[in-house]
Design a protein around this motif. Structure first.
Motif, PDB file in Angstrom:
ATOM      1  N   TYR A   1     -11.779   5.262  -5.883  1.00 14.53           N
ATOM      2  CA  TYR A   1     -12.159   4.044  -5.502  1.00 14.53           C
ATOM      3  C   TYR A   1     -11.191   2.992  -5.011  1.00 14.53           C
ATOM      4  N   THR A   2     -10.038   3.243  -5.738  1.00 11.98           N
ATOM      5  CA  THR A   2      -8.728   2.414  -5.423  1.00 11.98           C
ATOM      6  C   THR A   2      -8.557   2.665  -3.807  1.00 11.98           C
ATOM      7  N   LEU A   3      -8.493   4.054  -3.425  1.00 14.52           N
ATOM      8  CA  LEU A   3      -8.338   4.537  -2.211  1.00 14.52           C
ATOM      9  C   LEU A   3      -9.332   3.710  -0.978  1.00 14.52           C
ATOM     10  N   HIS A   4     -10.557   3.973  -1.604  1.00 16.17           N
ATOM     11  CA  HIS A   4     -11.572   3.261  -0.699  1.00 16.17           C
ATOM     12  C   HIS A   4     -11.531   1.812  -0.395  1.00 16.17           C
ATOM     13  N   LEU A   5     -11.060   1.130  -1.385  1.00 20.76           N
ATOM     14  CA  LEU A   5     -10.906  -0.328  -1.301  1.00 20.76           C
ATOM     15  C   LEU A   5      -9.683  -0.826  -0.613  1.00 20.76           C
ATOM     16  N   MET A  19      -8.795  -5.272 -10.455  1.00 21.05           N
ATOM     17  CA  MET A  19      -9.951  -4.038 -10.922  1.00 21.05           C
ATOM     18  C   MET A  19      -9.229  -2.909 -11.510  1.00 21.05           C
ATOM     19  N   ALA A  20      -8.269  -2.708 -10.497  1.00 11.44           N
ATOM     20  CA  ALA A  20      -7.766  -1.184 -10.992  1.00 11.44           C
ATOM     21  C   ALA A  20      -7.132  -1.373 -12.401  1.00 11.44           C
ATOM     22  N   GLY A  21      -6.444  -2.427 -12.748  1.00  8.75           N
ATOM     23  CA  GLY A  21      -5.530  -2.628 -14.066  1.00  8.75           C
ATOM     24  C   GLY A  21      -6.629  -2.628 -15.084  1.00  8.75           C
ATOM     25  N   ALA A  22      -7.852  -3.189 -15.038  1.00  8.64           N
ATOM     26  CA  ALA A  22      -9.021  -3.299 -15.696  1.00  8.64           C
ATOM     27  C   ALA A  22      -9.725  -2.074 -16.094  1.00  8.64           C
ATOM     28  N   CYS A  23      -9.799  -1.181 -15.045  1.00 18.11           N
ATOM     29  CA  CYS A  23     -10.346   0.064 -15.117  1.00 18.11           C
ATOM     30  C   CYS A  23      -9.435   1.368 -15.720  1.00 18.11           C
ATOM     31  N   GLY A  24      -8.181   0.846 -15.877  1.00 22.10           N
ATOM     32  CA  GLY A  24      -7.466   1.707 -16.367  1.00 22.10           C
ATOM     33  C   GLY A  24      -7.069   3.147 -15.411  1.00 22.10           C
ATOM     34  N   VAL A  25      -7.123   2.712 -14.066  1.00 26.54           N
ATOM     35  CA  VAL A  25      -6.523   3.603 -13.174  1.00 26.54           C
ATOM     36  C   VAL A  25      -5.032   3.882 -13.586  1.00 26.54           C
ATOM     37  N   SER A  26      -4.706   5.250 -13.601  1.00 24.18           N
ATOM     38  CA  SER A  26      -3.414   5.585 -13.710  1.00 24.18           C
ATOM     39  C   SER A  26      -2.489   5.158 -12.741  1.00 24.18           C
ATOM     40  N   PHE A  27      -1.020   5.023 -13.161  1.00 22.05           N
ATOM     41  CA  PHE A  27      -0.075   4.285 -12.053  1.00 22.05           C
ATOM     42  C   PHE A  27       0.145   5.337 -10.973  1.00 22.05           C
ATOM     43  N   ARG A  28       0.190   6.579 -11.382  1.00 20.98           N
ATOM     44  CA  ARG A  28       0.497   7.535 -10.325  1.00 20.98           C
ATOM     45  C   ARG A  28      -0.880   7.561  -9.043  1.00 20.98           C
ATOM     46  N   ASP A  29      -2.131   7.434  -9.611  1.00 20.20           N
ATOM     47  CA  ASP A  29      -3.177   7.216  -8.813  1.00 20.20           C
ATOM     48  C   ASP A  29      -3.217   5.981  -7.840  1.00 20.20           C
ATOM     49  N   TYR A  30      -2.745   4.844  -8.536  1.00 31.22           N
ATOM     50  CA  TYR A  30      -2.908   3.596  -8.320  1.00 31.22           C
ATOM     51  C   TYR A  30      -1.889   3.723  -6.980  1.00 31.22           C
ATOM     52  N   THR A  34      -2.625   3.252  -2.922  1.00 30.94           N
ATOM     53  CA  THR A  34      -2.122   2.123  -2.349  1.00 30.94           C
ATOM     54  C   THR A  34      -1.289   2.534  -1.161  1.00 30.94           C
ATOM     55  N   MET A  35      -0.456   3.573  -1.261  1.00 32.82           N
ATOM     56  CA  MET A  35       0.537   3.969  -0.130  1.00 32.82           C
ATOM     57  C   MET A  35      -0.338   4.663   1.022  1.00 32.82           C
ATOM     58  N   VAL A  36      -1.295   5.313   0.779  1.00 38.61           N
ATOM     59  CA  VAL A  36      -2.394   5.937   1.528  1.00 38.61           C
ATOM     60  C   VAL A  36      -2.937   4.956   2.426  1.00 38.61           C
ATOM     61  N   GLY A  37      -3.694   4.100   1.451  1.00 34.59           N
ATOM     62  CA  GLY A  37      -4.655   3.116   2.043  1.00 34.59           C
ATOM     63  C   GLY A  37      -4.301   1.977   2.858  1.00 34.59           C
ATOM     64  N   TYR A  38      -2.799   1.656   2.686  1.00 35.27           N
ATOM     65  CA  TYR A  38      -2.326   0.458   3.076  1.00 35.27           C
ATOM     66  C   TYR A  38      -1.846   0.757   4.806  1.00 35.27           C
ATOM     67  N   PHE A  39      -1.590   2.229   4.871  1.00 32.42           N
ATOM     68  CA  PHE A  39      -0.800   2.754   6.060  1.00 32.42           C
ATOM     69  C   PHE A  39      -1.687   2.481   7.430  1.00 32.42           C
ATOM     70  N   PRO A  40      -3.107   2.640   7.195  1.00 34.64           N
ATOM     71  CA  PRO A  40      -3.545   2.342   8.349  1.00 34.64           C
ATOM     72  C   PRO A  40      -3.780   0.684   8.689  1.00 34.64           C
TER      73      PRO A  40
END
Length: 86
Positions: A1-5, A19-30, A34-40
């Motif tokens: 979901y982080t990538l989607h957002l 939201m990522a911090g509140a939902c407990g997304v791991s640092f690696r996944d976050y 973020t790197m893949v999602g912000y590139f476009p």
């Protein structure tokens, strides 16, 4: 979901971070999402800014076309996700 957002056009970054911090997304996944999602988005903004500075209508048209492609892609992804939930 982080990538989607991150890929979603117009998604507020601060809300996504909270939201990522509140939902407990791991640092690696976050970090990866973020790197893949912000590139476009970065490519889109660079094309747009460069097109404005150089007065290049081709770059502006390319940036607008990319934005439309991202928006349509997001719409169909969201539609597909809703169909899966049923």
């Amino acid at each position: 979901y982080t990538l989607h957002l991150r890929l979603m056009p117009g998604a507020p970054g601060l809300l996504t971070n909270l939201m990522a911090g509140a939902c407990g997304v791991s640092f690696r996944d976050y970090t990866m999402a973020t790197m893949v999602g912000y590139f476009p988005k970065t490519v889109l903004v660079c094309l747009l800014a460069s097109g404005i500075i150089k007065s290049s209508w081709w770059q502006l048209a390319g940036a607008i076309a990319l934005y439309i492609v991202f928006t349509i892609g997001h719409y169909y992804w969201k539609k597909r996700q809703k169909a899966r939930m049923k």
